[in-house]
Enzyme design. Sequence first.
Site, PDB file in Angstrom:
ATOM      1  N   CYS A   1      -5.731  13.599  -0.396  1.00 12.59           N
ATOM      2  CA  CYS A   1      -6.043  15.023  -0.519  1.00 12.59           C
ATOM      3  C   CYS A   1      -4.807  15.850  -0.135  1.00 12.59           C
ATOM      4  CB  CYS A   1      -7.193  15.482   0.361  1.00 12.59           C
ATOM      5  SG  CYS A   1      -8.738  14.673   0.041  1.00 12.59           S
TER       6      CYS A   1
ATOM      7  N   ARG B   1       0.268  12.260  -3.233  1.00 11.32           N
ATOM      8  CA  ARG B   1      -0.630  11.827  -2.154  1.00 11.32           C
ATOM      9  C   ARG B   1      -1.841  11.058  -2.702  1.00 11.32           C
ATOM     10  NH1 ARG B   1       0.342  15.014   2.497  1.00 11.32           N
ATOM     11  NH2 ARG B   1      -1.827  15.021   3.106  1.00 11.32           N
TER      12      ARG B   1
ATOM     13  N   TRP C   1      -9.228  13.385  -3.053  1.00 11.47           N
ATOM     14  CA  TRP C   1      -9.353  11.937  -3.204  1.00 11.47           C
ATOM     15  C   TRP C   1     -10.691  11.586  -2.573  1.00 11.47           C
ATOM     16  CZ3 TRP C   1      -9.265   7.533   0.136  1.00 11.47           C
ATOM     17  CH2 TRP C   1      -8.997   6.328  -0.508  1.00 11.47           C
TER      18      TRP C   1
ATOM     19  N   ASN D   1      -8.425  18.965   3.853  1.00 15.63           N
ATOM     20  CA  ASN D   1      -7.769  17.682   3.672  1.00 15.63           C
ATOM     21  C   ASN D   1      -8.197  16.853   4.877  1.00 15.63           C
ATOM     22  OD1 ASN D   1      -5.875  15.592   3.429  1.00 15.63           O
ATOM     23  ND2 ASN D   1      -4.336  16.764   4.571  1.00 15.63           N
ATOM     24  N   GLY D   2      -8.660  15.611   4.649  1.00 10.98           N
ATOM     25  CA  GLY D   2      -9.037  14.784   5.804  1.00 10.98           C
ATOM     26  C   GLY D   2     -10.477  14.340   5.713  1.00 10.98           C
TER      27      GLY D   2
ATOM     28  N   GLU E   1       4.497  -9.040  -0.072  1.00 11.90           N
ATOM     29  CA  GLU E   1       4.832  -7.701  -0.554  1.00 11.90           C
ATOM     30  C   GLU E   1       4.915  -7.684  -2.087  1.00 11.90           C
ATOM     31  OE1 GLU E   1       4.724  -4.857   0.410  1.00 11.90           O
ATOM     32  OE2 GLU E   1       6.069  -3.701  -0.871  1.00 11.90           O
TER      33      GLU E   1
ATOM     34  N   LYS F   1       2.618  -5.392  -4.577  1.00 12.29           N
ATOM     35  CA  LYS F   1       3.148  -4.498  -5.626  1.00 12.29           C
ATOM     36  C   LYS F   1       2.513  -4.820  -6.968  1.00 12.29           C
ATOM     37  CE  LYS F   1       4.527  -2.177  -3.616  1.00 12.29           C
ATOM     38  NZ  LYS F   1       4.973  -1.883  -2.287  1.00 12.29           N
TER      39      LYS F   1
ATOM     40  N   GLU G   1      -1.102  -3.694  -6.986  1.00  9.25           N
ATOM     41  CA  GLU G   1      -1.264  -2.243  -6.845  1.00  9.25           C
ATOM     42  C   GLU G   1      -1.065  -1.496  -8.167  1.00  9.25           C
ATOM     43  OE1 GLU G   1       1.608  -0.731  -4.064  1.00  9.25           O
ATOM     44  OE2 GLU G   1       0.436   1.056  -3.632  1.00  9.25           O
TER      45      GLU G   1
ATOM     46  N   HIS H   1      -3.460 -26.636  -0.497  1.00  4.77           N
ATOM     47  CA  HIS H   1      -4.706 -26.824   0.268  1.00  4.77           C
ATOM     48  C   HIS H   1      -5.907 -26.166  -0.405  1.00  4.77           C
ATOM     49  CE1 HIS H   1      -2.789 -28.788   3.665  1.00  4.77           C
ATOM     50  NE2 HIS H   1      -1.864 -27.834   3.678  1.00  4.77           N
TER      51      HIS H   1
ATOM     52  N   LYS I   1      -1.167   7.891  -1.519  1.00 11.27           N
ATOM     53  CA  LYS I   1       0.085   7.628  -0.807  1.00 11.27           C
ATOM     54  C   LYS I   1      -0.125   7.676   0.703  1.00 11.27           C
ATOM     55  CE  LYS I   1       4.642   7.119  -0.695  1.00 11.27           C
ATOM     56  NZ  LYS I   1       5.126   5.753  -1.008  1.00 11.27           N
TER      57      LYS I   1
HETATM   58  O1  M6R Z   1       2.459   5.305   5.144  1.00  8.52           O
HETATM   59  P1  M6R Z   1       2.208   3.885   5.575  1.00  8.52           P
HETATM   60  O2  M6R Z   1       3.433   3.041   5.515  1.00  8.52           O
HETATM   61  O3  M6R Z   1       1.549   3.783   6.907  1.00  8.52           O
HETATM   62  O4  M6R Z   1       1.180   3.312   4.505  1.00  8.52           O
HETATM   63  C1  M6R Z   1       0.578   2.055   4.676  1.00  8.52           C
HETATM   64  C2  M6R Z   1       0.029   1.535   3.369  1.00  8.52           C
HETATM   65  O5  M6R Z   1      -1.015   2.364   2.917  1.00  8.52           O
HETATM   66  C3  M6R Z   1       1.111   1.482   2.295  1.00  8.52           C
HETATM   67  O6  M6R Z   1       2.203   0.720   2.720  1.00  8.52           O
HETATM   68  C4  M6R Z   1       0.565   0.868   0.994  1.00  8.52           C
HETATM   69  O7  M6R Z   1       0.224  -0.463   1.201  1.00  8.52           O
HETATM   70  C5  M6R Z   1       1.616   1.034  -0.110  1.00  8.52           C
HETATM   71  N1  M6R Z   1       1.206   2.048  -1.045  1.00  8.52           N
HETATM   72  C6  M6R Z   1       1.886  -0.190  -0.881  1.00  8.52           C
HETATM   73  O8  M6R Z   1       2.870   0.038  -1.841  1.00  8.52           O
END
Ligand code: M6R
Length: 595
Positions: A2, A29, A76, A102-103, A470, A474, A477, A493, A590
Amino acid sequence: MCGIFGIVTDKEQNLGPVLIEAARRLMYRGYDSVGAATISADRIDLRKDVGRVDDVAEKYKIAEMNGQRGITQLRWATFGEPSQVNSQPHLDSDGDLVGAHNGNVVNNVELREQFMAEGMTVRSQNDGESCVHAVERYIDQGKDFIEAIRLAYADLKGDYAFVIGRINDDRLYAIKKGSGLVVGIGDGFTCVSSDLPSILPLTRKVIRLEDGEIITMHSDRVELRSVTDGHLIQRDVDLITEEMSAVQKGGFDHFMLKEIHEQPQTAREVLHRLGSDPGVKGILEKITNARQVYFIGCGTSYHACLAGSVFFAQLAGKAVIPVLAPQFIPQYAPAVGPEDVGVFVSQSGETKDVLNALQAASETGMTCFGIANVIGSTLTRKTSIWLPLSCGYEISVPATKTFTNQVIIFLYLADRMGGGDGKALDDLPELIEQTIRTTGRQVEVLAPLVNPWNDMYCLGYGATYPIALEGALKLKEITYAHCEGMLSTEFKHGPLSAVTAGFPVFFVAGPEDTALIVSGINEVTCRGGRAIAIGEADKQLKVNASEVIDLPHSNPVFAPLLAVIPLQLLSYHLSIARGYDPDYPRNLSKTLTVD
Ligand code: M6R
């Protein structure tokens, strides 16, 4: 997650284009709905719906909206499905107050029942509407606006920020409790927003609000008050000097691609910064003498914590526990105290899961440090020492350059603690540049080969294990495929049974673990699977893997970090090939400011 923006000007005018632009600049965001309200002396114009900013703006002719004040909000969904009625801003019962938040107002359901029982018109399930009714309740009892907000604040539980205004009043009012809020002071206007990108095109003069502060916005000035007793607070205006080009795409098709290509430069900047940051010494001293050290984060930032814990063991001989932030509370908080150290890692510095863990840790007396990208974020304000990621804005939802700099900070700290001077990392920016150059083409060739698959694995061992996690995150995501990150030795396993002809398995190979990785590769290829190795050019990888993405030769300690780059690029190209927007993956945000 948001975003809100509000503006107060000195006359009735066409505010639609300003509101659309502010909304566009908050899109990073993450959102599913958008709305705008303009307020004139005697009327409120409200237009909102589910959809992208440009589509909703066009459908509802938001650019034509006029008023002396305006509010826009990107939503959101948390309380209530994404729908027009749940979109924000919201009106009060009579339609003469309008506001957006927001929140997360955690007692929303209970409040809605109270409002309805009191005869108010509740139109949505959304908690932003509860913020408006919470103020309406006290305005109807004859309180002045500030008093009504102060009383509403006591009723609204949770973490949020909201902005609100009404007809027959030339001001807007906003309050901050747990969610970010910044005020801009311009020539003939003042504005307020969840974040700087929507303010900086309008003015460079800003005031950062603290939790528990109410702001009254006039067109030529603002008044800051404490919510506790309403007393006026003096706060200096900050002048922001950062270039706005930092928030543009700079010739790339997407922010993600731009941010991947910025990594050599941002790596240089963080290394330069670390060399002179007085915080480094303080953090290292405490870590050295700590009973136990925890690296704490979520998502990508957690993967950096995991990599950091491997580097601390290997380079500094210090065992560190990496923790997913929400699990810190049940698993470690009851057992820690002032002898322990926690390093909290977050790009945004506003992730609620991380802030909750920080709060729990602080209450035990534990020493808490931060690593964050957003200067002025809650994490940077609530930790005794924090190190900046020095990445500039990261707009794209998938984290790229901030991950790389999180890992670089941990590498640097581990090297220093192990007796080095950090100079071993000086070649890293150049190697990152070389990796982007040389793997970019290889990845474009590989993308069509794996694109038909919606199931994949990404495996690593030692320091390449967090890189594999990681890479898998990606891929998940932004391609919406299932890609599981795993320790390479665990694959046999159980998951090995998934391998059929052509099934893609990525192997991230560190120079010192090639033999182990080659065993895993053969277990896949002998069953017809496609084993794709990412590592330094090595004969064993070449003869055993189905494909190899070659990384440049480098110091074995930071070679694993380079492997994340082709995985970032592959995710990007697959996302594009599938017709998705990698900058704004569906359902994601974000900045996750909710539990
Ligand atoms: O702002 P932050 O680093 O605390 O966010 C944590 C996760 O939400 C963030 O790293 C998320 O996993 C990424 N969008 C992945 O690319």
